[in-house]
Design a protein around this motif. Structure first.
Motif, mmCIF file in Angstrom:
data_model
loop_
_atom_site.group_PDB
_atom_site.id
_atom_site.type_symbol
_atom_site.label_atom_id
_atom_site.label_comp_id
_atom_site.label_asym_id
_atom_site.label_seq_id
_atom_site.Cartn_x
_atom_site.Cartn_y
_atom_site.Cartn_z
ATOM 1 N N ASP A 154 0.829 -1.208 0.000
ATOM 2 C CA ASP A 154 0.000 0.000 0.000
ATOM 3 C C ASP A 154 0.863 1.257 0.000
ATOM 4 O O ASP A 154 0.501 2.272 -0.619
ATOM 5 N N ALA A 155 1.983 1.206 0.704
ATOM 6 C CA ALA A 155 2.879 2.362 0.743
ATOM 7 C C ALA A 155 3.451 2.649 -0.645
ATOM 8 O O ALA A 155 3.470 3.795 -1.106
ATOM 9 N N GLU A 156 3.914 1.606 -1.311
ATOM 10 C CA GLU A 156 4.466 1.780 -2.659
ATOM 11 C C GLU A 156 3.398 2.294 -3.619
ATOM 12 O O GLU A 156 3.654 3.177 -4.444
ATOM 13 N N ASP A 157 2.195 1.743 -3.515
ATOM 14 C CA ASP A 157 1.102 2.168 -4.397
ATOM 15 C C ASP A 157 0.726 3.627 -4.137
ATOM 16 O O ASP A 157 0.432 4.381 -5.075
ATOM 17 N N ALA A 158 0.710 4.018 -2.862
ATOM 18 C CA ALA A 158 0.342 5.395 -2.518
ATOM 19 C C ALA A 158 1.349 6.391 -3.079
ATOM 20 O O ALA A 158 0.982 7.457 -3.589
ATOM 21 N N VAL A 159 2.626 6.046 -3.001
ATOM 22 C CA VAL A 159 3.673 6.935 -3.526
ATOM 23 C C VAL A 159 3.564 7.030 -5.048
ATOM 24 O O VAL A 159 3.705 8.115 -5.632
ATOM 25 N N GLN A 160 3.292 5.903 -5.695
ATOM 26 C CA GLN A 160 3.120 5.921 -7.152
ATOM 27 C C GLN A 160 1.912 6.773 -7.548
ATOM 28 O O GLN A 160 1.969 7.537 -8.521
ATOM 29 N N GLU A 161 0.835 6.648 -6.792
ATOM 30 C CA GLU A 161 -0.362 7.440 -7.074
ATOM 31 C C GLU A 161 -0.093 8.933 -6.874
ATOM 32 O O GLU A 161 -0.582 9.769 -7.638
#
Length: 307
Positions: free
Chosen positions: A40-47
């Motif tokens: 979720d952290a990686e996805d949030a940063v990508q978003e």
């Protein structure tokens, strides 16, 4: 209207990408502390990156503090993820623990994240007890200095309400009183004494290295074997650990850094499935063992080949 060449746009995008990369470790730390999930952290940063690049040139130019803007955007994205995860946690089998961050300590890109005292496992377990709004308000304000006006905008509430959410989160964290991080050398000495006691098979020896209020929490998610309920008290924890050792035999755990503190990594050995154990030290004794064996939460863990 000024004319912008393709070369200028490309140079501007490269500069933006370079600047964003400089903030990436910070943003991953924010997102992980908010969600307790590496994915979720990686996805949030990508978003957050996609939202930044989706702005017009005028919109980007209007951002006075890019790091602060990105931090708030990541907070808003994580709030949505926390809200959607709430129903999943209600259906979760057994205890819920954050995904562990296992690092080598040798130029690991996550080292900057785990150095943050608030990312230690004992602190994240406390954050998991807060409501999504309390967690976002408390972490963004107290840990990262985001103004309440921006937090209120992220939460979609009044500034006074955002302050209240942070206050309640702060109070809950203080009342939980998670053990503070101690020096790695002390952790190493305590862990070695603990492992020697377990290897001896003497229940009194194990009790002697456990804090009176020691807890063992397992997270298998119904997919791997571990303690289903929280085990509390030195005597119960010691007897459970020795019982597991008798069941699984002579298994080997490798010392690793788990969320910046010493812990153990176990590969598959006989009936034992892969897992990561975070060990918490308090007053020179083991105060907590967090056993994470749910394979869905270990996909990012660098398990070595062999036992």
């Amino acid at each position: 209207m000024p004319v912008t060449t393709g070369e200028e746009i490309s140079a501007s995008e490269r500069t933006l990408a370079s600047t964003f990369t400089g903030h990436r470790s910070h943003l991953v730390g924010v997102a992980y502390r908010l969600t307790g999930s590496v994915a979720d952290a990686e996805d949030a940063v990508q978003e957050a990156w996609l939202r930044l690049t989706g702005l017009s040139r005028e919109g980007r130019a209007g951002i006075r503090d890019l790091r602060g803007w990105l931090t708030t955007v990541v907070g808003r994205i994580c709030l949505d993820r926390l809200r959607s995860a709430a129903s999943r946690r209600e259906r979760y089998v057994g205890q819920w623990l954050p995904e562990p961050l296992v690092t080598s300590g040798e130029d690991d890109p996550l080292d900057a994240v785990v150095r943050d005292d608030g990312v230690r496992m004992a602190a994240l377990v406390v954050l998991d007890r807060l409501t999504p709004e309390q967690r976002v308000a408390f972490v963004l304000h107290d840990a990262f200095g985001v103004p309440f006006a921006e937090i209120a905008d992220a939460l979609g509430c009044a500034v006074a309400t955002a302050r209240q959410h942070a206050s309640r989160g702060r109070k809950a964290a203080a009342e939980a009183d998670p053990p503070p991080r101690v020096a790695l050398e002390e952790q190493r000495e305590v862990l070695e004494r603990f492992l020697r006691a377990v290897a001896s098979g003497d229940v009194n020896a194990v009790i002697g290295v456990l804090h009176p209020d020691a807890v063992l929490v397992g997270d298998g998610g119904g997919r791997a074997k571990t303690a289903f309920n929280v085990v509390s008290g030195a005597d119960k924890v010691a007897r459970l650990i020795l019982g597991l050792m008798r069941r699984y035999g002579d298994v080997e755990g490798r010392p690793v850094l788990v969320n910046g503190d010493l812990g153990l990594l176990f590969t598959a050995q006989g009936e034992l499935t892969p897992r990561v154990e975070a060990v918490v030290v308090r007053d020179g004794k083991v105060a907590g063992v967090y056993d994470m064996s749910n394979p869905d939460k270990l996909g990012h863990v660098p398990f070595p080949e062999g036992p």
